[in-house]
Design an enzyme around this catalytic site. Structure first.
Site, short mmCIF file in Angstrom:
data_model
loop_
_atom_site.label_atom_id
_atom_site.label_comp_id
_atom_site.label_asym_id
_atom_site.label_seq_id
_atom_site.Cartn_x
_atom_site.Cartn_y
_atom_site.Cartn_z
N SER A 156 3.39 2.57 5.70
CA SER A 156 3.21 1.45 6.63
C SER A 156 3.84 1.74 7.99
O SER A 156 3.26 1.41 9.03
CB SER A 156 3.78 0.16 6.03
OG SER A 156 5.13 0.32 5.64
N HIS B 131 2.64 1.90 -2.57
CA HIS B 131 3.55 1.47 -1.51
C HIS B 131 3.95 0.02 -1.78
O HIS B 131 4.57 -0.28 -2.79
CB HIS B 131 2.88 1.68 -0.15
CG HIS B 131 3.81 1.60 1.03
ND1 HIS B 131 5.18 1.68 0.93
CD2 HIS B 131 3.55 1.45 2.36
CE1 HIS B 131 5.72 1.59 2.14
NE2 HIS B 131 4.75 1.44 3.02
N HIS C 139 11.65 7.24 -6.37
CA HIS C 139 11.47 7.08 -4.93
C HIS C 139 11.20 8.44 -4.32
O HIS C 139 11.71 9.46 -4.80
CB HIS C 139 12.70 6.44 -4.28
CG HIS C 139 12.47 6.00 -2.87
ND1 HIS C 139 12.64 6.85 -1.80
CD2 HIS C 139 12.07 4.81 -2.36
CE1 HIS C 139 12.36 6.19 -0.69
NE2 HIS C 139 12.01 4.95 -0.99
N ARG D 69 18.86 -1.41 -1.44
CA ARG D 69 18.14 -2.67 -1.33
C ARG D 69 18.04 -3.34 -2.70
O ARG D 69 18.10 -4.58 -2.81
CB ARG D 69 16.74 -2.44 -0.74
CG ARG D 69 16.78 -1.85 0.67
CD ARG D 69 15.38 -1.44 1.14
NE ARG D 69 14.81 -0.42 0.26
CZ ARG D 69 13.56 0.02 0.35
NH1 ARG D 69 12.75 -0.49 1.26
NH2 ARG D 69 13.11 0.96 -0.47
N ASP E 243 11.51 -2.40 -5.22
CA ASP E 243 10.48 -3.21 -5.88
C ASP E 243 10.87 -3.63 -7.29
O ASP E 243 10.27 -4.56 -7.85
CB ASP E 243 9.17 -2.42 -5.94
CG ASP E 243 8.61 -2.13 -4.56
OD1 ASP E 243 8.60 -3.05 -3.73
OD2 ASP E 243 8.21 -0.98 -4.32
#
Length: 470
Positions: A277, A307, A353, A362, A408
């Protein structure tokens, strides 16, 4: 020193932080006049020093070789090739993300918060990403007010959203609406009139501010049309960006959900420039497409299952697991389900990842939030058990370079706890946040006169020829 960086903090919090002052423009928080400046004014003030820095860097080191490229990297998605400039963040495989040199915990400590809130405001991170400076609380309040003032979307965009079929994926609707805003682009209009290239950044800045400001209304309208009653709450001009977004989704009365949105929008903003992105937004912008077209392109990349769509897949997988194991969250039960997933040829979604080789910071930030707000939630307990067991199973499986969770793996469980259970919408939330992270670089690119991106490519036959000569 740190107290000056975060005006309004308690003296105790300020004095316990190490100073973060560095000499280079755009890379550090710095102290300056107490006079409140707008973000645009401050960026313009910092720009000449940055231009001089890059000129000096290229003059002294422009001919140096900075990396080597292997054929495996060429055929492996350009993984790890050092060839991009991205000012906002750097991702370290062991340490995780740093926004302008600051870790997520440091951002949580230094960036201004809403009155009575505990989480940083994404407005503050936008300021940090664009300038390298930690803004004052007044500057963040002013930015909140400016975004609220720019938030209304044109009637024709509302009609485009309203005419979309409910079974069109929310991300497709989101991208479509943003593309339609191209009609309002001040950059496109100025370019058509022949504006000087040194002025490109100002129009790009204005477009970016308008676009970010309008995203909650666009995203809120899509959510209400597809999943709820179709009525979107009006912007409250005295509230911050995250509150207004939560309120448009119908969750404004849930204080903890608003806090979650502040955290979520902050930590999902930026993750280096090489992810799909970010790189797509930068690439399309390098052709002097407007911020609207550039972001829409980036969001189309974010919509992919490798993604941003991964957060939707994680919650679906966890929901399937919960149905299968019920209340049996024993190590044996979870281990068996993980192996069943892997042996069926599927991956464990939310784990692994491209860069990180440890738990995603995160993920950790969301876990801390969950431990404080929802420690007894059954789905959080399931996530915690997966976190305990999955790394060992994936290590034993041997096909995952990084057996640790990424961002995620956690976000969906937090959202469903507060009632936002529509997993197909989660990537739209990611998209609102990602805009705050990628558009600062688009502004910087135009300010620095960055050229169109054009790497060299070869056919496989040509690569065979090249490799035989090496």
């Amino acid at each position: 020193m740190a107290a000056a960086l975060r005006l309004g903090n308690s003296a105790l919090r300020a004095t316990t932080r190490a100073p973060f002052i560095r000499s280079t423009a755009f890379t550090a928080a710095r102290c300056y006049s107490a006079k409140t400046q707008t973000l645009k004014e401050r960026f313009a003030e910092l720009l000449p020093e940055k231009i001089d820095q890059i000129k000096a860097l290229r003059k002294e080191h422009g001919s140096k070789v900075i990396d080597k490229v292997t054929l495996d990297q060429v055929y492996g998605g350009a993984r790890g090739i050092k060839c991009l400039v991205w000012e906002g963040s750097v991702l370290d495989s062991e340490e995780g993300i740093r926004f302008r040199g600051k870790t997520i915990p440091e951002c949580q400590e230094l960036l201004p918060r809403a009155p009575g809130g505990d989480e940083p405001l994404p407005e503050g991170l936008f300021w940090l990403l664009l300038t390298g400076e930690v803004p004052t609380e007044q500057q963040v309040r002013d930015l909140s007010a400016e975004w609220a003032a720019r938030a209304e979307i044109p009637k024709y965009v509302e009609e485009i959203i309203d005419r979309c079929p409910n079974d069109l994926h929310p991300m497709a609707q989101f991208s479509m609406a943003i593309t339609a805003l191209e009609k309002t682009s001040t950059f496109a209009k100025a370019y058509a009139k022949g504006v000087h290239k040194k002025d490109y950044w100002g129009y790009t800045f204005d477009d970016s501010m308008d676009l970010i400001a309008k995203l909650p209304a666009i995203a809120g309208r899509i959510y209400q049309n597809v999943f709820k009653g179709g009525k979107v709450a009006a912007v409250q001009k005295d509230q911050d960006y995250s509150f207004n977004f939560a309120n448009m989704l119908g969750f404004g009365e849930k204080t903890d959900f608003v806090e979650l949105m502040r955290l979520y929008l902050t930590i999902h903003t930026d993750h280096e420039g090489g992810n799909v992105s970010a790189h797509t937004t930068h690439l399309v912008g390098s052709a002097l497409s407007s911020p609207y077209l550039s972001l829409a392109a980036g969001l189309n990349g974010l919509a992919g299952p490798l993604h941003g769509l991964a957060n939707q897949e994680v919650l679906n997988w966890l929901t399937e697991m919960k149905k299968a194991v019920g209340d049996d969250l024993s190590d044996e039960s979870i281990t068996k389900y993980l192996w069943d997933t892997l042996n069926s040829g599927r991956v464990v979604p939310g784990y692994g990842h491209a860069v990180l080789r440890k738990t995603d910071p995160r993920y950790s930030a969301q876990r801390v939030f969950a431990q404080a707000k929802m420690p007894d939630d059954p789905m959080f307990k399931l996530v915690s058990q997966v976190y305990k067991i999955a790394p060992k199973v994936l290590t034993e499986h041997g096909k995952t370079k990084n057996p640790w969770p990424n961002v995620d793996a956690h976000s969906g469980v937090l959202l469903q706890y507060y009632g936002l259970t529509e997993a197909s919408y989660y990537t739209v939330l990611f998209g609102v946040s990602r805009a705050i992270g990628v558009l600062p670089q688009v502004i910087i690119d135009r300010a620095l006169g960055a050229p169109i991106e054009r790497p060299k490519s070869f056919s496989t036959d040509k690569w065979v020829e090249i490799c035989k000569k090496l």
